[in-house]
Design a protein around this motif. Structure first.
Motif, PDB file in Angstrom:
ATOM      1  N   VAL A  73     -24.528 -23.388 -28.707  1.00  0.00           N
ATOM      2  CA  VAL A  73     -25.147 -23.975 -27.513  1.00  0.00           C
ATOM      3  C   VAL A  73     -24.056 -24.213 -26.480  1.00  0.00           C
ATOM      4  O   VAL A  73     -22.994 -24.768 -26.795  1.00  0.00           O
ATOM      5  CB  VAL A  73     -25.858 -25.308 -27.842  1.00  0.00           C
ATOM      6  N   ILE A  74     -24.316 -23.790 -25.236  1.00  0.00           N
ATOM      7  CA  ILE A  74     -23.394 -24.002 -24.117  1.00  0.00           C
ATOM      8  C   ILE A  74     -24.192 -24.552 -22.946  1.00  0.00           C
ATOM      9  O   ILE A  74     -25.194 -23.964 -22.538  1.00  0.00           O
ATOM     10  CB  ILE A  74     -22.715 -22.687 -23.681  1.00  0.00           C
ATOM     11  N   GLY A  75     -23.766 -25.689 -22.408  1.00  0.00           N
ATOM     12  CA  GLY A  75     -24.371 -26.257 -21.212  1.00  0.00           C
ATOM     13  C   GLY A  75     -23.553 -25.872 -19.994  1.00  0.00           C
ATOM     14  O   GLY A  75     -22.321 -25.800 -20.073  1.00  0.00           O
ATOM     15  N   VAL A  76     -24.211 -25.636 -18.854  1.00  0.00           N
ATOM     16  CA  VAL A  76     -23.521 -25.218 -17.635  1.00  0.00           C
ATOM     17  C   VAL A  76     -24.006 -26.022 -16.441  1.00  0.00           C
ATOM     18  O   VAL A  76     -25.216 -26.156 -16.224  1.00  0.00           O
ATOM     19  CB  VAL A  76     -23.755 -23.717 -17.326  1.00  0.00           C
ATOM     20  N   SER A  77     -23.053 -26.548 -15.669  1.00  0.00           N
ATOM     21  CA  SER A  77     -23.363 -27.165 -14.378  1.00  0.00           C
ATOM     22  C   SER A  77     -22.220 -26.825 -13.427  1.00  0.00           C
ATOM     23  O   SER A  77     -21.251 -26.183 -13.828  1.00  0.00           O
ATOM     24  CB  SER A  77     -23.503 -28.684 -14.512  1.00  0.00           C
ATOM     25  N   ARG A  78     -22.335 -27.268 -12.203  1.00  0.00           N
ATOM     26  CA  ARG A  78     -21.254 -27.035 -11.240  1.00  0.00           C
ATOM     27  C   ARG A  78     -20.283 -28.221 -11.193  1.00  0.00           C
ATOM     28  O   ARG A  78     -19.384 -28.250 -10.369  1.00  0.00           O
ATOM     29  CB  ARG A  78     -21.829 -26.752  -9.852  1.00  0.00           C
ATOM     30  N   ASP A  79     -20.458 -29.165 -12.081  1.00  0.00           N
ATOM     31  CA  ASP A  79     -19.558 -30.315 -12.127  1.00  0.00           C
ATOM     32  C   ASP A  79     -18.143 -29.880 -12.513  1.00  0.00           C
ATOM     33  O   ASP A  79     -17.970 -28.947 -13.293  1.00  0.00           O
ATOM     34  CB  ASP A  79     -20.044 -31.329 -13.174  1.00  0.00           C
ATOM     35  N   PRO A  80     -17.122 -30.596 -12.013  1.00  0.00           N
ATOM     36  CA  PRO A  80     -15.749 -30.290 -12.430  1.00  0.00           C
ATOM     37  C   PRO A  80     -15.537 -30.665 -13.898  1.00  0.00           C
ATOM     38  O   PRO A  80     -16.210 -31.554 -14.432  1.00  0.00           O
ATOM     39  CB  PRO A  80     -14.885 -31.150 -11.503  1.00  0.00           C
ATOM     40  N   VAL A  81     -14.589 -30.008 -14.546  1.00  0.00           N
ATOM     41  CA  VAL A  81     -14.329 -30.231 -15.967  1.00  0.00           C
ATOM     42  C   VAL A  81     -14.041 -31.701 -16.261  1.00  0.00           C
ATOM     43  O   VAL A  81     -14.498 -32.224 -17.286  1.00  0.00           O
ATOM     44  CB  VAL A  81     -13.169 -29.327 -16.461  1.00  0.00           C
ATOM     45  N   LYS A  82     -13.323 -32.378 -15.388  1.00  0.00           N
ATOM     46  CA  LYS A  82     -13.003 -33.798 -15.616  1.00  0.00           C
ATOM     47  C   LYS A  82     -14.291 -34.618 -15.783  1.00  0.00           C
ATOM     48  O   LYS A  82     -14.386 -35.476 -16.659  1.00  0.00           O
ATOM     49  CB  LYS A  82     -12.159 -34.330 -14.455  1.00  0.00           C
ATOM     50  N   LYS A  83     -15.285 -34.344 -14.957  1.00  0.00           N
ATOM     51  CA  LYS A  83     -16.566 -35.049 -15.062  1.00  0.00           C
ATOM     52  C   LYS A  83     -17.290 -34.656 -16.351  1.00  0.00           C
ATOM     53  O   LYS A  83     -17.918 -35.492 -17.001  1.00  0.00           O
ATOM     54  CB  LYS A  83     -17.443 -34.763 -13.843  1.00  0.00           C
ATOM     55  N   LEU A  84     -17.200 -33.387 -16.735  1.00  0.00           N
ATOM     56  CA  LEU A  84     -17.838 -32.922 -17.966  1.00  0.00           C
ATOM     57  C   LEU A  84     -17.186 -33.567 -19.190  1.00  0.00           C
ATOM     58  O   LEU A  84     -17.874 -33.929 -20.143  1.00  0.00           O
ATOM     59  CB  LEU A  84     -17.771 -31.398 -18.059  1.00  0.00           C
ATOM     60  N   ASP A  85     -15.869 -33.714 -19.151  1.00  0.00           N
ATOM     61  CA  ASP A  85     -15.167 -34.389 -20.252  1.00  0.00           C
ATOM     62  C   ASP A  85     -15.647 -35.831 -20.393  1.00  0.00           C
ATOM     63  O   ASP A  85     -15.895 -36.302 -21.506  1.00  0.00           O
ATOM     64  CB  ASP A  85     -13.652 -34.370 -20.024  1.00  0.00           C
ATOM     65  N   ALA A  86     -15.789 -36.524 -19.265  1.00  0.00           N
ATOM     66  CA  ALA A  86     -16.253 -37.918 -19.297  1.00  0.00           C
ATOM     67  C   ALA A  86     -17.691 -37.996 -19.827  1.00  0.00           C
ATOM     68  O   ALA A  86     -18.024 -38.890 -20.612  1.00  0.00           O
ATOM     69  CB  ALA A  86     -16.154 -38.538 -17.903  1.00  0.00           C
ATOM     70  N   PHE A  87     -18.537 -37.067 -19.403  1.00  0.00           N
ATOM     71  CA  PHE A  87     -19.936 -36.996 -19.851  1.00  0.00           C
ATOM     72  C   PHE A  87     -19.986 -36.765 -21.373  1.00  0.00           C
ATOM     73  O   PHE A  87     -20.697 -37.454 -22.095  1.00  0.00           O
ATOM     74  CB  PHE A  87     -20.626 -35.866 -19.081  1.00  0.00           C
TER      75      PHE A  87
END
Length: 161
Positions: A73-87
């Motif tokens: 499973v891979i999720g994709v958004s346009r968020d920056p990686v730093k925000k994805l790490d926090a999420f």
């Protein structure tokens, strides 16, 4: 930014558009690395918002079942990686959350669309999911996804691969 009409993008039986993106926890995801492995590529509008959180947690809870079927499973958004790490950290998400920072992947999959909110139009990601088979072909597509029951529907279809 370009406008992409709803319903465009690859359809069932089409070759999945190539991608290579940075992802959470220092990972990188690429279509080339998925050769021979089926996977779910789901697109969501924005990390750490109510619907996106519910969807991500749903996929995370079902991750063992997907992995038992050999499906990543891979999720994709346009968020920056730093925000994805926090999420990912906040909700204990263990699958890759990929950053389509330049928008090329959301464009290629036809999920960057004109949306209307409170009478105003803007561009954004249409919540969508692609199930890609081991040959890199689109096996199923869900557009304008409603979160409730979606992970179960994807799992049911994935089991038929």
């Amino acid at each position: 930014m370009t406008t992409t009409a709803t319903g465009t993008g690859p359809g069932v039986g089409d070759q999945a558009p190539a991608f290579s993106m940075e992802a959470s926890k220092g990972r990188r995801v690429a279509l080339a690395d998925m050769k021979g492995k089926p996977f779910v590529l789901y697109f969501y509008p924005k990390a750490d918002t109510p619907g996106c959180t519910k969807e991500a947690c749903g996929f995370n809870e079902a991750l063992a079942a997907f992995e038992a079927e050999g499906i990543t499973v891979i999720g994709v958004s346009r968020d920056p990686v730093k925000k994805l790490d926090a999420f990912a950290e906040k909700y204990g998400l263990t699958f890759p959350l990929a950053s389509d920072a330049d928008g090329s992947v959301t464009e290629a999959y036809g999920v960057w669309v004109e949306k209307t909110l409170y009478g105003k139009t803007h561009m954004g990601i249409e919540r969508s999911t692609y199930l890609i088979d081991a040959q890199g072909k689109v096996a199923a597509v869900w557009r304008k996804v409603k979160v409730d029951g979606h992970v179960d529907a994807v799992m049911e279809t994935a089991r038929s691969l």
